[in-house]
Write a protein that holds these residues in place. Structure first.
Motif, PDB file in Angstrom:
ATOM      1  N   SER A 129       3.314   0.180   3.070  1.00 23.86           N
ATOM      2  CA  SER A 129       3.127  -0.348   4.097  1.00 23.86           C
ATOM      3  C   SER A 129       2.625  -1.857   3.186  1.00 23.86           C
ATOM      4  O   SER A 129       2.290  -1.941   2.257  1.00 23.86           O
ATOM      5  CB  SER A 129       1.928  -0.057   5.091  1.00 23.86           C
ATOM      6  N   SER A 130       2.510  -2.847   4.034  1.00 19.96           N
ATOM      7  CA  SER A 130       2.320  -4.140   3.583  1.00 19.96           C
ATOM      8  C   SER A 130       1.281  -4.862   4.438  1.00 19.96           C
ATOM      9  O   SER A 130       0.898  -4.384   5.560  1.00 19.96           O
ATOM     10  CB  SER A 130       3.531  -5.127   3.280  1.00 19.96           C
ATOM     11  N   ASN A 131       0.837  -5.999   4.242  1.00 19.98           N
ATOM     12  CA  ASN A 131      -0.137  -6.637   5.029  1.00 19.98           C
ATOM     13  C   ASN A 131       0.420  -7.008   6.412  1.00 19.98           C
ATOM     14  O   ASN A 131      -0.504  -7.017   7.390  1.00 19.98           O
ATOM     15  CB  ASN A 131      -0.631  -7.962   4.278  1.00 19.98           C
TER      16      ASN A 131
ATOM     17  N   PHE B 111       5.446  13.659   2.570  1.00 18.42           N
ATOM     18  CA  PHE B 111       5.756  12.387   2.648  1.00 18.42           C
ATOM     19  C   PHE B 111       5.312  11.097   2.017  1.00 18.42           C
ATOM     20  O   PHE B 111       4.003  11.025   1.985  1.00 18.42           O
ATOM     21  CB  PHE B 111       5.962  11.924   4.356  1.00 18.42           C
TER      22      PHE B 111
ATOM     23  N   SER C 156      -1.336  -3.118   6.512  1.00 19.38           N
ATOM     24  CA  SER C 156      -2.091  -2.732   5.008  1.00 19.38           C
ATOM     25  C   SER C 156      -2.388  -1.528   4.844  1.00 19.38           C
ATOM     26  O   SER C 156      -1.647  -0.718   4.679  1.00 19.38           O
ATOM     27  CB  SER C 156      -3.179  -3.850   5.115  1.00 19.38           C
TER      28      SER C 156
ATOM     29  N   LYS D 165      -3.833   7.473  -1.110  1.00 17.31           N
ATOM     30  CA  LYS D 165      -3.142   5.976  -0.877  1.00 17.31           C
ATOM     31  C   LYS D 165      -3.676   5.208  -2.142  1.00 17.31           C
ATOM     32  O   LYS D 165      -4.774   5.385  -2.759  1.00 17.31           O
ATOM     33  CB  LYS D 165      -3.546   5.353   0.372  1.00 17.31           C
TER      34      LYS D 165
ATOM     35  N   ASN E 159       3.339  -5.841   7.603  1.00 18.47           N
ATOM     36  CA  ASN E 159       4.511  -4.793   8.320  1.00 18.47           C
ATOM     37  C   ASN E 159       4.077  -3.461   8.626  1.00 18.47           C
ATOM     38  O   ASN E 159       2.754  -3.143   8.024  1.00 18.47           O
ATOM     39  CB  ASN E 159       5.574  -4.505   7.241  1.00 18.47           C
ATOM     40  N   LYS E 160       4.715  -2.582   9.111  1.00 13.01           N
ATOM     41  CA  LYS E 160       4.148  -1.310   9.666  1.00 13.01           C
ATOM     42  C   LYS E 160       4.455  -0.494   8.298  1.00 13.01           C
ATOM     43  O   LYS E 160       5.078  -0.553   7.492  1.00 13.01           O
ATOM     44  CB  LYS E 160       5.091  -1.042  10.670  1.00 13.01           C
ATOM     45  N   VAL E 161       3.992   0.958   8.795  1.00 13.19           N
ATOM     46  CA  VAL E 161       4.105   2.040   7.790  1.00 13.19           C
ATOM     47  C   VAL E 161       5.385   2.453   7.842  1.00 13.19           C
ATOM     48  O   VAL E 161       6.098   2.842   8.770  1.00 13.19           O
ATOM     49  CB  VAL E 161       3.167   3.103   8.183  1.00 13.19           C
TER      50      VAL E 161
ATOM     51  N   PHE F 164       8.092   5.524   6.267  1.00 17.00           N
ATOM     52  CA  PHE F 164       7.935   6.782   5.641  1.00 17.00           C
ATOM     53  C   PHE F 164       9.492   7.178   4.850  1.00 17.00           C
ATOM     54  O   PHE F 164      10.493   6.598   5.226  1.00 17.00           O
ATOM     55  CB  PHE F 164       7.740   7.922   6.574  1.00 17.00           C
ATOM     56  N   GLY F 165       9.277   7.780   3.823  1.00 15.87           N
ATOM     57  CA  GLY F 165      10.588   8.294   3.094  1.00 15.87           C
ATOM     58  C   GLY F 165      10.852   9.566   3.981  1.00 15.87           C
ATOM     59  O   GLY F 165      10.357  10.034   5.002  1.00 15.87           O
TER      60      GLY F 165
ATOM     61  N   LEU G 180      10.662  10.221   9.454  1.00 11.53           N
ATOM     62  CA  LEU G 180      10.006   9.775  10.524  1.00 11.53           C
ATOM     63  C   LEU G 180      10.571   8.172  10.829  1.00 11.53           C
ATOM     64  O   LEU G 180      10.410   7.408   9.894  1.00 11.53           O
ATOM     65  CB  LEU G 180       8.421   9.541  10.496  1.00 11.53           C
TER      66      LEU G 180
ATOM     67  N   TYR H 123       6.775   8.073  16.950  1.00 12.19           N
ATOM     68  CA  TYR H 123       7.842   8.534  15.745  1.00 12.19           C
ATOM     69  C   TYR H 123       8.654   9.489  16.179  1.00 12.19           C
ATOM     70  O   TYR H 123       8.310  10.349  16.926  1.00 12.19           O
ATOM     71  CB  TYR H 123       7.240   8.923  14.438  1.00 12.19           C
TER      72      TYR H 123
ATOM     73  N   TYR I 264       1.025  -1.156  -0.001  1.00 16.43           N
ATOM     74  CA  TYR I 264      -0.145  -0.134  -0.020  1.00 16.43           C
ATOM     75  C   TYR I 264       0.879   1.192  -0.027  1.00 16.43           C
ATOM     76  O   TYR I 264       1.898   1.528   0.840  1.00 16.43           O
ATOM     77  CB  TYR I 264      -0.873   0.004   1.303  1.00 16.43           C
TER      78      TYR I 264
END
Lengths: 112, 114
Positions: A94-96, A90, B99, A49, A98-100, A102-103, B43, B35, A32
């Motif tokens: 994220s995936s199913n 930013f 997700s 998103k 894993n956590k979000v 950020f760049g 972050l 964060y 995502y």
């Protein structure tokens, strides 16, 4: 492990110009992708998103982003920027499972 | 609209002192995150929680502890603050695990450790 890269630390444009903020990601599975905006002195706010379907997603305030699997990219665009669009943007992935992540952010400066 | 409130907004601490950063959310979200934001790093996730009573280590947990006593509250604790922990700290809440989760952020706490 997913990673996200924003190659431009700063972008400067004039009011009324179009702008594209670049985001590239690396991950082998389903992901995502999101964009957030941070105005000075504030927390991040969600813009848009993508997960599946139409690769062009619309967000608030005229922003849109386009997903490209071949380029591993999710660039953010706006056709005509306003001075109030000056902020840090930013990209996030994220995936199913894993956590979000950020760049490092791109600071957009819109000159009058 | 989602509401995440952080306190204090600004904090100055001395090296070796204990610092507690607080976060309250009224979204009834299960997930909460801490964060830190530093120039050139974006972050970085310190700790997170998927519900009251649980905390998990993020990507940079060393030197930090977290506490989730209730659905609404999530604290970040620096037992022995160091100058390297000078940063802006953001709390966020989210409803869906991983997700397609959309995060809602507080306005941040600027911490300076002297």
């Amino acid at each position: 492990t997913q990673t996200v890269s924003q190659s431009d630390a700063h972008v400067t444009v004039f009011e009324g110009d179009s702008v594209e903020l670049r985001c590239n990601y690396s991950y082998g599975g389903s992901i995502y992708l999101s964009w957030y905006i941070q105005h000075h002195g504030h927390g991040l706010q969600f813009l848009l998103k993508y997960y599946s379907g139409n690769p062009v997603v619309q967000g608030v305030n005229g922003f849109e982003a386009e997903f490209s699997k071949s380029d591993s990219s999710f660039h953010l665009r706006k056709a005509s920027v306003h001075w109030s669009d000056s902020a840090v943007y930013f990209c996030a992935v994220s995936s199913n499972t894993n956590k979000v992540v950020f760049g490092t952010g791109t600071r957009l400066q819109v000159l009058p | 609209e989602a509401a995440v409130t952080q306190s204090p907004r600004n904090k100055v601490a001395v090296t070796g002192g204990k610092v507690t950063l607080s976060c309250n959310q009224t979204n009834n979200h299960n997930n909460m995150y801490w964060y830190r934001q530093d120039t050139g790093h974006g972050l970085r996730l310190i700790h997170y929680s998927y519900g009251a009573g649980s905390t998990e280590k993020g990507d940079i947990p060393d030197g930090y502890k977290a506490s989730r006593p209730s659905q609404e509250n999530f604290s970040l604790i620096l037992e022995l603050a160091t100058p390297s922990q000078t940063s802006v700290y953001f709390c966020a809440s989210g409803r869906d695990r991983g997700s397609a989760e959309t995060l809602y952020f507080g306005s941040g706490t600027r911490l300076t450790v002297l």
